[in-house]
Design an enzyme around this catalytic site. Structure first.
Site, short mmCIF file in Angstrom:
data_model
loop_
_atom_site.label_atom_id
_atom_site.label_comp_id
_atom_site.label_asym_id
_atom_site.label_seq_id
_atom_site.Cartn_x
_atom_site.Cartn_y
_atom_site.Cartn_z
N GLY A 72 69.74 -66.15 70.47
CA GLY A 72 71.15 -66.34 70.81
C GLY A 72 71.79 -65.31 71.64
N SER A 73 70.74 -64.49 72.28
CA SER A 73 71.11 -63.47 73.21
C SER A 73 71.24 -64.19 74.66
CB SER A 73 70.28 -62.28 73.55
OG SER A 73 68.80 -62.92 73.73
N ASP A 74 72.40 -63.57 75.24
CA ASP A 74 72.65 -64.20 76.63
C ASP A 74 73.35 -62.96 77.41
OD1 ASP A 74 75.38 -64.29 76.28
OD2 ASP A 74 75.05 -66.11 74.95
N TYR A 120 74.52 -64.79 64.22
CA TYR A 120 75.09 -66.12 63.83
C TYR A 120 75.73 -66.28 62.62
CZ TYR A 120 73.20 -68.14 68.05
OH TYR A 120 73.14 -68.45 69.42
N LYS A 158 69.32 -69.25 79.87
CA LYS A 158 70.24 -68.25 79.99
C LYS A 158 69.93 -67.78 81.40
CE LYS A 158 72.33 -69.34 76.09
NZ LYS A 158 73.62 -69.84 75.86
N HIS A 169 78.14 -78.92 72.76
CA HIS A 169 77.50 -77.75 72.75
C HIS A 169 77.04 -77.74 71.20
CE1 HIS A 169 78.03 -73.31 71.13
NE2 HIS A 169 77.24 -73.45 71.86
N ALA A 170 75.82 -77.03 70.95
CA ALA A 170 75.44 -77.12 69.81
C ALA A 170 74.52 -75.52 69.49
CB ALA A 170 74.65 -78.35 69.14
N GLY A 171 73.70 -75.52 68.31
CA GLY A 171 73.16 -74.22 68.32
C GLY A 171 73.94 -73.48 66.99
N GLU A 187 73.14 -80.96 72.65
CA GLU A 187 72.37 -79.69 72.65
C GLU A 187 71.66 -79.80 71.18
OE1 GLU A 187 74.60 -76.29 73.48
OE2 GLU A 187 72.60 -74.98 73.66
N ASP A 224 72.53 -71.36 82.16
CA ASP A 224 73.86 -70.99 81.69
C ASP A 224 74.22 -69.56 81.85
OD1 ASP A 224 75.74 -70.83 79.50
OD2 ASP A 224 74.80 -71.30 77.64
N ASP A 262 82.93 -78.35 71.43
CA ASP A 262 82.40 -77.81 70.27
C ASP A 262 82.94 -78.16 68.89
OD1 ASP A 262 80.96 -74.86 69.74
OD2 ASP A 262 82.40 -75.31 68.42
N GLU A 299 76.11 -73.90 83.62
CA GLU A 299 77.01 -74.01 82.54
C GLU A 299 77.89 -72.53 82.42
OE1 GLU A 299 75.04 -75.50 78.92
OE2 GLU A 299 76.18 -74.21 77.39
N LYS A 348 67.14 -75.77 78.51
CA LYS A 348 68.29 -74.78 79.02
C LYS A 348 67.70 -73.30 78.99
CE LYS A 348 72.24 -74.21 77.16
NZ LYS A 348 73.39 -74.88 76.63
N GLU A 361 82.11 -75.09 75.43
CA GLU A 361 81.99 -74.47 74.13
C GLU A 361 83.01 -73.41 73.56
OE1 GLU A 361 78.16 -72.21 75.25
OE2 GLU A 361 78.65 -70.89 73.95
#
Lengths: 463, 463
Positions: free
Chosen positions: A22-24, A32, A224, A355-357, A386, A252, A328, A278, A222, A305
């Site tokens: 989840g790092s961007d 999360y 980041k 959007h998902a995750g 996603e 993204d 989202d 994105e 995808k 999202e």
């Protein structure tokens, strides 16, 4: 009769920051989390246990308690309501819940009170679908056009889409519903994966995960970008090498750029032939996205999202600002607002790629994508939803993806509800701050959690 | 040395719903409230008591506790910080407080976490001004152009306003600062009143209050509209009769209309020659406001009290959507974001007429309007700042309005700070849910509250 007898709202946090899942470029240490709403009833469920409704919204850690408290205040108003009466007019329930002008002041229709409303309404929709004994997508595609439009929140949209237009659009899609549904039941709904591309991963891990995605049949991957241009070039070079020229690569930026910077940066990254960029800038910047889109074509622009409501999506469409609508399911106010956005997208001809995750978002978006294809958008061209492979082990009806010959796809869920129920063991273990994990017991016995997200918890200091 | 040693956040609610103060087409039962932040230090204040900082954001009742909790989480990070170090780089402090990506997810930059950030930063600015021994407006107009631009949050704005443009704009206004300040010190800053026009008032009360406004020297009066067209016509007829043809009449729909409906309704109300129609539709609808503006000219379009951040204001200016910018000091993230919006407004030539009323908003906007005229916008043409005559009795340094020959105007505050400190007696009495008023003791002795807002409390059931 089935009466809502109680409400429970839980602050559940998974320590994903440990593994850089989840790092961007914007979010470096996400844990999360879910603000998780449980509606209790006095009716028996299919398994003998009382019938319940389970809904959530997704956050990334701190402040999840604030969302949970807002959800609690909204959800308690449901105690004493009859489930079948609610089910008969979900549009009215939506208007009831959004009519509290005092809470509305805190948005309106945005931020904490809208996230929490999503969690509450997601729980109601889950309950209603369970009561009907159907997965939510089937309950929705079984609605008539009139019923579906009555569910939708069309307020503030009539300059772009009137009720009559919405109804005509739904009626035009009615004849093909069964055929499209049969197609999805054979192939599933096409997905792409983001599991490979978090910024915090090493080059070796990136290469290995890209290869695994290719091996698993993905046509879309995808990554980041946006923290450092030279690093982006290096990582995209690796990804393109592994994916080859024909698979789709999306990137993204998670809102890190100003508009001119986005345009400049994309001049350098365009050579990797991304399908879309994105969140190139602030999610509020409709005109900015339109400017970026004009400058970076033929690279597409995707966002959604963090698009906080249907009025913002309306304008993204009116301004021709996006090529892909990434709504989202934890940020829009559940099915009622989502149907409105799907209708707008269909009218403006913009493909919806949700959007998902996060936590539970994949579980929800599969229902939305089925609804979109079968009853509203009626098209799979340019659509891909996603999929991120983590935290599903905490759900009682987790998503399944499989390649049945048309690329990797969500297999249509078959159990009643919105697929949003979590195992009580997971809730107990990761409840913040008093769950076993957070009080430091990283090896609590008696849980059934198969815990990919907390592999490295031995190095983790709870915070 | 002055160190922040503690933080206190209070949920203060005034029972204004009793008298229909604040009633409009969207908000029928507002209990005007403040999420109130107190920063405690170990330094002595001018009166011997320890130096403190006092800030708030305004809400209308339920959910004020949620905002207060978010403010508490943001404010506790300030404990241990040195006030003089903070004061030396308020831009850096702003970036620190907005850099929490986990809380950012809950907006970003909107809703509860942005309202709460406003309250926290307002308290810091108050503290910094008290420490300097100056009213906040004077601290700000004493900053150099470079210092002022360093304070401003210019992120996401560079497609409309670069740092260099902002600096050039401030430098161009520098030579006239003293002259403009001297003018304001003579005349005050022009205001209009909304006290007359709440929807819940009877025709007799409306007529009486309009006459009182005329008698008090007001050149501008604002009325609420939008609940019922026939009633609006009747009420505007009364107001125009009392005001005569030359005074300015503004109308405010508080977001109740869709775009086509706003245009249609305004066709009927245009004959009352309103200066502006305020909040004709969703505050998020930039393109909708632009469409309304094109359709209703020469009636102006005003909005801003729910415009949640500078990115939205940027687009309202870019889209030529508004004639008046009504920024809100409790909704934007304090001086840092307000300066950015004032700079944008100056560049685009849109007059800033800040929203006020509520709790403490009048106290704050007077500082902002002085800053705008003296250092940024440099013009009074078309400017008039809102003034509502209630709840000032709870503040230690309440606003003063007077007509010194140039129309009714805010008299420049002279005490150090942002005028945002409340009497402890008021906080104690109206703290929710445990203050004396809310536990049912409507005649608690020992308070000094001169309580216009609770005249009718004998009929009020606390809720």
């Amino acid at each position: 009769m089935a009466t809502i007898t109680g409400v429970r709202v839980e602050d559940v946090r998974f320590p994903t920051s440990v593994t850089a899942d989840g790092s961007d470029a914007m979010n470096k240490d996400a844990d999360y989390s879910a603000a998780y709403v449980v509606l209790e009833t006095d009716a028996p469920g299919p398994d003998g246990a009382p019938l319940g409704g389970y809904g959530l919204t997704f956050t990334i850690g701190r402040g999840n308690d604030i969302v949970a408290e807002a959800a609690r205040q909204q959800a308690v108003t449901l105690v004493g309501r009859d489930v079948d009466e609610l089910a008969a007019d979900m549009g009215a329930l939506y208007r009831d819940l959004t009519a509290d002008s005092q809470l509305r002041w805190l948005g309106p229709e945005k931020g904490v009170v809208h996230l929490s409303l999503a969690a509450v309404l997601n729980a109601v929709w889950d309950l209603v679908a369970r009561r009907a004994g159907k997965p939510l997508w089937r309950l929705l595609v079984d609605l008539t056009p009139e019923q579906l439009v009555d569910v939708a929140d069309l307020r503030y949209l009539s300059d772009a889409l009137t009720r009559d237009e919405a109804l005509a659009l739904l009626k035009a899609q009615e004849p093909g519903r069964q055929e499209r549904l049969a197609h999805l039941e054979r192939t599933g709904y096409p997905v792409y994966t983001t599991s490979a591309g978090w910024l915090g991963y090493s080059d070796d891990k990136l290469r290995r995960l890209c290869q695994e995605a290719v091996d698993a049949g993905y046509q879309h991957v995808k990554l980041k970008v946006g923290a450092d241009l030279a690093e982006d070039v290096r990582r995209l070079t690796i990804a393109r090498e592994v994916l080859g020229p024909d698979r789709n690569l999306m990137i993204d930026a998670n809102q890190v750029w100003d508009v001119p910077q986005a345009i400049e940066w994309m001049r350098e990254l365009a050579r990797f032939d991304p399908l879309w960029i994105e969140e190139p800038t602030s999610p509020d910047d409709i005109l900015g996205h339109a400017a970026v889109r004009r400058a970076v074509a033929p690279v597409g622009v995707a966002t959604g999202e963090h698009c906080h409501n249907r009025v913002m999506f309306k304008q993204l469409f009116q301004a021709e600002a996006i090529d892909y609508c990434q709504l989202d399911t934890g940020r829009l106010a559940s099915v009622n607002e989502i149907v409105a956005v799907l209708l707008l997208a269909a009218k403006f001809g913009v493909p919806v790629c949700p959007h998902a995750g996060g936590v539970g978002l994949c579980e929800m978006v599969q229902h939305v994508s089925v609804l979109d294809y079968v009853a509203i958008g009626g098209d799979l061209t340019g659509r891909v939803t996603e999929y991120v492979d983590h935290l599903h082990e905490h759900f009682t009806d987790p998503v399944t993806v499989a390649d049945r010959g048309a690329g990797t796809a969500y297999v249509l869920p078959s159990l009643p509800g919105y697929s949003t129920q979590m195992y009580e063991e997971s809730v107990e273990r990761f409840r913040f701050p008093d769950g076993a994990y957070w009080v430091g017991d990283t090896s609590a016995p008696g849980t059934t959690v198969r815990d990919t997200a907390v592999r490295d918890t031995s190095q983790h200091v709870p915070h």
